[in-house]
Design a protein around this motif. Structure first.
Motif, mmCIF file in Angstrom:
data_model
loop_
_atom_site.group_PDB
_atom_site.id
_atom_site.type_symbol
_atom_site.label_atom_id
_atom_site.label_comp_id
_atom_site.label_asym_id
_atom_site.label_seq_id
_atom_site.Cartn_x
_atom_site.Cartn_y
_atom_site.Cartn_z
ATOM 1 N N ASP A 16 0.834 -1.202 0.000
ATOM 2 C CA ASP A 16 0.000 0.000 0.000
ATOM 3 C C ASP A 16 0.870 1.255 0.000
ATOM 4 O O ASP A 16 1.899 1.305 0.673
ATOM 5 C CB ASP A 16 -0.875 0.033 1.262
ATOM 6 C CG ASP A 16 -1.921 -1.065 1.254
ATOM 7 O OD1 ASP A 16 -2.395 -1.430 0.160
ATOM 8 O OD2 ASP A 16 -2.254 -1.561 2.348
ATOM 9 N N GLU B 194 1.704 5.122 1.029
ATOM 10 C CA GLU B 194 1.517 5.776 2.325
ATOM 11 C C GLU B 194 1.866 7.247 2.206
ATOM 12 O O GLU B 194 2.980 7.582 1.774
ATOM 13 C CB GLU B 194 2.483 5.108 3.314
ATOM 14 C CG GLU B 194 1.956 4.999 4.711
ATOM 15 C CD GLU B 194 2.971 4.273 5.599
ATOM 16 O OE1 GLU B 194 3.409 4.879 6.567
ATOM 17 O OE2 GLU B 194 3.325 3.116 5.288
ATOM 18 N N ARG C 49 -8.045 -2.006 -1.880
ATOM 19 C CA ARG C 49 -7.273 -1.034 -1.092
ATOM 20 C C ARG C 49 -6.692 -0.033 -2.095
ATOM 21 O O ARG C 49 -5.828 -0.383 -2.881
ATOM 22 C CB ARG C 49 -6.162 -1.724 -0.314
ATOM 23 C CG ARG C 49 -6.679 -2.713 0.717
ATOM 24 C CD ARG C 49 -5.669 -2.934 1.822
ATOM 25 N NE ARG C 49 -4.359 -3.259 1.316
ATOM 26 C CZ ARG C 49 -3.942 -4.506 1.054
ATOM 27 N NH1 ARG C 49 -4.730 -5.538 1.275
ATOM 28 N NH2 ARG C 49 -2.729 -4.712 0.593
ATOM 29 N N THR D 5 -4.731 3.367 -2.389
ATOM 30 C CA THR D 5 -3.919 4.182 -1.487
ATOM 31 C C THR D 5 -3.078 5.200 -2.249
ATOM 32 O O THR D 5 -2.900 5.094 -3.456
ATOM 33 C CB THR D 5 -2.970 3.266 -0.684
ATOM 34 O OG1 THR D 5 -2.268 2.414 -1.599
ATOM 35 C CG2 THR D 5 -3.734 2.407 0.306
#
Ligand SMILES: Cc1ncc(COP(=O)(O)O)c(C=O)c1O
Length: 408
Positions: free
Chosen positions: A203, A205, A336, A338
């Motif tokens: 992912d 960040e 997900r 991100t």
């Protein structure tokens, strides 16, 4: 037209005879069923050697910021090409581009030019060492800064000595930075960081303000340059430096990829106290003065400003993100998504080995949408809301295929 890959496979066989692996690097990273050889492109639509057309969500891993063959950039490049590109020294474009970068990037008092992002990140490190007379550089674990021995993710041919003076910290973990600073002691030459964590496979960040401010303070405290790797992010997240919104500016930064909408050029910019060291080291390359990419970069920067591009990319990125989330949930998947919407990363929840993600990306290719299952995508000015809508329509069919594949 149905998806074809006859010529693709023939070219791969031919390439393998004369090129190690057929293709390598970025080109080898794409999933097995994705095309390797392309023939033509305009805007965000590309055509492969078999005549299949795609909406390209990878933008050549970043460089195509305005879309391929953008008219104004092409005209500027053509005008310069008529005058000449590869002289025995620079043209006035060299100064104009340095002026343009120092005007738009707050910490830039000067600029230097190279070809690739790796040239620029490596030059930042050399300058940090030159200006401090120290050796240790801190980098984030798993971060990509290029493909030469100090930073390549592979290990073949890499010596421990190539990385002997690197120390590692975890992104967004200030305690791990403090520990690495402690280990470097009086030999700390600088800290290199990307504007957000965009490592492949995991992912993305965003940085916390505490992390950004903490790095700045540590560098101030130890008299070591903070270096920002903007090679992947540059001009997509902000008009200037990507941490400007935190009020944090580095001392040196590396730019590349999108700077000239596909023309080869990278840059290092830096603050006044590093100017002398920058002038004193021997840094050059046979093609580093080429004027065509500089003319292209100048026009590219003008278009970026006229379009207010980062805001525009954020909007279409959000449209893609919202559309994918809605489609995924209506077919029983959870995603997900991100990082900043301008540089989307889409991973499937509970997807060991990226099996669902890879199936989805490979199916999407057969429906004319090209992206990578575990490397961030890149949006461009050519991705209009209408094209994002078209992408989502095509991707709905890929969700249907995936639903069938994993069992209803
Ligand atoms: C963050 C970052 N730094 C450096 C590089 C190296 O740039 P180049 O491939 O132009 O050498 C890349 C390339 O992907 C990158 O993403």
């Amino acid at each position: 037209m149905t998806y074809q890959r006859t010529i693709q496979d023939q070219l791969m066989e031919r390439a393998k005879r004369v090129v190690p692996g057929g293709v390598y690097g970025h080109a080898a990273m794409a999933p097995a069923k994705s095309p390797r050889f392309f023939a033509e492109g305009r805007g965000c639509r590309v055509r492969d050697v078999d005549g299949n057309e795609y909406i390209d969500l990878m933008c050549s891993y970043g460089p195509n910021l305005l879309g391929m063959n953008e008219e104004r950039v092409e005209q500027a490049a053509a005008a310069q090409r008529r005058l000449g590109s590869c002289f025995t020294g620079p043209t006035e474009r060299w100064i104009e581009l340095a002026e343009a970068l120092t005007e738009r990037i707050d910490h830039a008092d000067w600029a230097m030019f190279q070809k690739n992002g790796t040239d620029a990140t490596t030059l930042c490190m050399t300058l940090a060492r030159a200006v401090t007379g120290r050796r240790k550089i801190l980098v984030a674990e798993g971060a990509y800064h290029g493909a030469i021995p100090w930073c390549t993710p592979s290990s073949g041919g890499v010596l421990p000595e190539d990385r002997a003076h690197l120390l590692y910290f975890r992104y967004n973990d200030l305690d791990s930075v403090r520990e690495a600073v402690r280990q470097a002691g009086s030999d700390l030459a600088g800290i290199l960081v990307s504007p957000f964590r965009h490592d492949a496979f995991v992912d993305q960040e965003l940085p916390t303000p505490e992390f950004a401010e903490g790095l700045r303070e540590l560098c101030n405290e130890h008299g070591a340059p903070l270096m920002m790797d903007e090679v992947r992010t540059g001009l997509r997240l902000a008009r200037g430096s990507s941490w400007a919104h935190f009020g944090v500016e580095p001392d040196l930064s590396a730019w590349g990829k999108s700077l000239a909408n596909g023309y080869p050029i990278s840059a290092v910019v830096g603050r006044e106290p590093i100017r002398e060291a920058a002038a004193s080291i021997y840094s050059t390359g046979s093609f580093w003065y080429s004027a065509v990419p500089m003319a292209a970069a100048l026009e590219c920067l003008r278009v970026v400003d006229e379009l207010d591009l980062p805001a525009r990319l954020e909007k279409v990125g959000q449209q893609l993100r919202d559309g994918l989330a809605a489609l995924a949930s209506s077919y029983g998947f959870s995603l997900r998504q991100t990082g900043p919407p301008q540089m989307p990363l889409v991973l499937f929840e509970d997807d060991p080995g990226f099996r669902q993600g890879t199936f989805f990306a490979e199916d999407a290719v057969t429906r004319g949408v090209y992206f990578h299952p575990y490397h961030n995508m890149f949006l461009s000015a050519a991705h209009t809301p209408g094209i994002i809508e078209e992408c989502l329509e095509r991707l709905e069919a890929s969700f249907v295929s995936l639903r069938r594949e994993v069992g209803a």
